[in-house]
Design a protein around this motif. Structure first.
Motif, short mmCIF file in Angstrom:
data_model
loop_
_atom_site.label_atom_id
_atom_site.label_comp_id
_atom_site.label_asym_id
_atom_site.label_seq_id
_atom_site.Cartn_x
_atom_site.Cartn_y
_atom_site.Cartn_z
N LEU A 1 5.45 8.86 3.89
CA LEU A 1 4.31 9.37 3.13
C LEU A 1 3.01 8.78 3.65
O LEU A 1 2.02 9.48 3.85
CB LEU A 1 4.49 9.05 1.64
N TYR A 2 3.02 7.49 3.90
CA TYR A 2 1.81 6.82 4.39
C TYR A 2 1.40 7.38 5.75
O TYR A 2 0.25 7.77 5.96
CB TYR A 2 2.06 5.31 4.50
N ARG B 1 8.70 5.79 1.90
CA ARG B 1 7.30 5.49 1.61
C ARG B 1 6.45 5.35 2.86
O ARG B 1 5.26 5.66 2.85
CB ARG B 1 7.16 4.29 0.68
N PHE B 2 7.03 4.91 3.97
CA PHE B 2 6.22 4.84 5.19
C PHE B 2 5.99 6.24 5.77
O PHE B 2 4.98 6.48 6.40
CB PHE B 2 6.88 3.91 6.22
N CYS C 1 7.15 14.62 0.25
CA CYS C 1 7.50 13.37 0.95
C CYS C 1 7.74 12.27 -0.05
O CYS C 1 6.90 11.39 -0.22
CB CYS C 1 6.38 12.93 1.87
N LYS C 2 8.83 12.32 -0.77
CA LYS C 2 9.01 11.36 -1.85
C LYS C 2 9.99 10.26 -1.50
O LYS C 2 10.10 9.27 -2.17
CB LYS C 2 9.50 12.07 -3.11
N LEU D 1 1.18 4.32 -2.85
CA LEU D 1 1.08 5.76 -2.60
C LEU D 1 2.26 6.50 -3.21
O LEU D 1 2.11 7.58 -3.75
CB LEU D 1 1.06 6.04 -1.09
N GLN D 2 3.43 5.88 -3.07
CA GLN D 2 4.65 6.53 -3.52
C GLN D 2 4.65 6.80 -5.03
O GLN D 2 5.44 7.60 -5.52
CB GLN D 2 5.84 5.64 -3.16
N LEU E 1 2.65 17.81 0.88
CA LEU E 1 2.59 16.35 0.75
C LEU E 1 3.50 15.86 -0.35
O LEU E 1 4.16 14.83 -0.22
CB LEU E 1 1.16 15.90 0.42
N THR F 1 0.40 11.28 5.62
CA THR F 1 -0.92 11.53 5.02
C THR F 1 -2.01 11.02 5.96
O THR F 1 -3.07 11.63 6.07
CB THR F 1 -1.05 10.88 3.63
N LEU G 1 -2.45 13.13 -5.21
CA LEU G 1 -1.86 12.55 -4.00
C LEU G 1 -2.70 12.90 -2.77
O LEU G 1 -2.99 12.05 -1.93
CB LEU G 1 -0.42 13.07 -3.83
N ILE H 1 1.74 -2.86 9.19
CA ILE H 1 0.88 -1.72 8.86
C ILE H 1 -0.18 -1.51 9.95
O ILE H 1 -0.52 -0.37 10.28
CB ILE H 1 0.25 -1.92 7.45
N MET I 1 0.83 -1.20 0.00
CA MET I 1 0.00 0.00 0.00
C MET I 1 0.87 1.26 0.00
O MET I 1 0.60 2.22 -0.70
CB MET I 1 -0.93 -0.01 1.22
N THR I 2 1.95 1.19 0.78
CA THR I 2 2.83 2.37 0.83
C THR I 2 3.54 2.56 -0.51
O THR I 2 3.75 3.69 -0.94
CB THR I 2 3.88 2.22 1.95
N ARG I 3 3.89 1.46 -1.19
CA ARG I 3 4.51 1.59 -2.51
C ARG I 3 3.53 2.18 -3.51
O ARG I 3 3.89 2.92 -4.40
CB ARG I 3 5.00 0.22 -3.01
N HIS J 1 -4.95 13.50 7.23
CA HIS J 1 -6.36 13.24 6.88
C HIS J 1 -7.18 12.84 8.08
O HIS J 1 -8.40 13.02 8.09
CB HIS J 1 -6.44 12.18 5.78
N THR K 1 -4.77 9.86 -0.93
CA THR K 1 -4.41 9.50 0.44
C THR K 1 -5.61 9.75 1.36
O THR K 1 -5.84 8.98 2.29
CB THR K 1 -3.18 10.29 0.93
#
Lengths: 275, 275
Positions: free
Chosen positions: B15-16, B12-13, B8-9, A5-6, B5, B19, A15, B96, A1-3, B23, A19
């Motif tokens: 970004l997860y 990946r975690f 955050c590239k 999003l990336q 947002l 976000t 994005l 997760i 899931m994180t991949r 949210h 998200t």
């Protein structure tokens, strides 16, 4: 899931909105695919978010149109046929408050769709470990094209059908106790010496050998002389670039359309297979 | 917020988790800054998420350490002093489900902190339009370092203090009706002919001219002969690369530390200013 999003790096409202959908739905039983390519009657489309269990696509409109999709670049990818799918659009060229309202409406609808599936007893919780598992698919007794069945290797496909292989290099394989049915692992796009193509609705495969006129005829003669049905697992790359073999249905030779000039045509005769 | 947002590239975690925090807090009155550089007693740090209203930093630990921060690359940036700030860490090297539990705890704490501030009457809703507005800051009657005061141009800083400028090119300016106090817009890092530096706790500025020994002495002599206080608005780039002028407090010459050898030292004498 994180991949997943990336991968949403291009459009910033995409994005944000995606998200928000994922975190507000907040259900690890629901699968999300970002940037899913779909085949439509008149071409390919890329949807920003796809929920396979709901056959729901969400597109975030940022006020500019996605250009023509370069078929050459995507031909290896796992392109799904989306003729009976639902598409929801979120207009992102508005205020953040209005984006939130639209997203929250989509989230409520997703939750309703999941609840409806649960009431009907047809909700299949997403389980990434089981998703590409031979044992799990075997335990279910049958596979359907609509269930998004895919395995990581052709050996695993062979084993799903009763073999005990460690590896498998050829593009077809037998099925134990089924002398008239074979497994076929084609690349469904032009590659090396082959012109291969699947129709946008997934019901027809067109194939001929590009090596020479003699070889092209030889393949056609052989297919005419045989009468195998083929359980097709197309070799594709998933959205994260990993190879997998996607179930496309059972096909047999279309003896009317196939000719020396046009090449071999295979028509879909079943969208499921029972072990 | 969407631009934040998009930054955050790398992880990946991160970004997860980020976000999910944004949210789930789901409050457009709360400001979020991604990748905030902070000065700490023994160096610089980069925090993954910063909530200025709560002075709260959140770091997503992905199981590897951020390398040494290259001071040269960040010296132009808006580096905040975070000695009295709170830091929360989220361990992202777990399942997760466990990331979600940690994030949801942080979200609950953020919501509690906002509720507490509201009860105390000290919650300042984030308003991006007013944030860098001269009129808004003027209407508040005073500015504090802790309020993250910044304006987009030095002319706007001049106008906040009573001028009516369209533009301003010099590195200092007078303040109407305040003959003993001036505005100063330094770059607080070595630049062209100047060695400039602010201490990690923000209470001391060190400055001298690199052009020549004569010029260095001339600057020191002039500062000794004058006795201005300086309201400092440091020129920085915000996290999105836009120039702004950040209020750093009121400073006066440190007549004990300043010398021909060491250069000019300015000490912070106030962390607020009342118009």
């Amino acid at each position: 899931m994180t991949r997943q999003l990336q991968r949403c790096k291009n459009k910033r409202f995409e994005l944000y909105a995606i998200t928000r959908i994922i975190h507000k739905v907040d259900d690890l039983d629901v699968k999300f695919v970002t940037q899913q390519y779909v085949a439509r009657p008149n071409g390919f489309a890329l949807t920003d978010l796809y929920l396979p269990q709901l056959k729901l696509h969400i597109e975030i409109d940022e006020g500019f149109h996605q250009g023509q999709i370069d078929t050459d670049k995507i031909r290896e990818l796992d392109i799904i046929t989306a003729t009976d799918h639902l598409v929801r659009r979120i207009d992102a060229a508005v205020s953040i408050e209005q984006i939130n309202i639209q997203v929250d409406k989509v989230v409520a609808d997703i939750q309703q769709m999941i609840a409806d599936q649960k009431i009907l007893g047809c909700f299949q919780p997403w389980n990434p470990e089981l998703e590409h598992s031979v044992e799990y698919l075997q335990s279910r007794g049958s596979i359907k094209v609509s269930e998004n069945v895919a395995l990581r290797t052709s050996a695993e496909v062979c084993n799903l059908f009763g073999h005990q292989y460690k590896g498998w290099q050829r593009s077809s394989a037998s099925i134990p106790k089924q002398p008239n049915i074979k497994l076929w692992f084609p690349k469904l796009y032009p590659n090396e010496q082959w012109f291969n193509e699947i129709s946008h609705d997934g019901t027809e495969i067109h194939e001929y050998c590009l090596e020479s006129e003699a070889k092209k005829r030889e393949v056609i003669d052989r297919n005419f002389s045989e009468s195998f049905q083929y359980v097709v697992f197309a070799r594709v790359k998933d959205e994260l670039g990993q190879t997998m073999y996607r179930f496309k249905g059972v096909f047999e030779l279309d003896r009317v359309k196939t000719s020396y000039e046009a090449g071999v045509f295979w028509k879909q005769i079943a969208i499921d297979y029972t072990f």
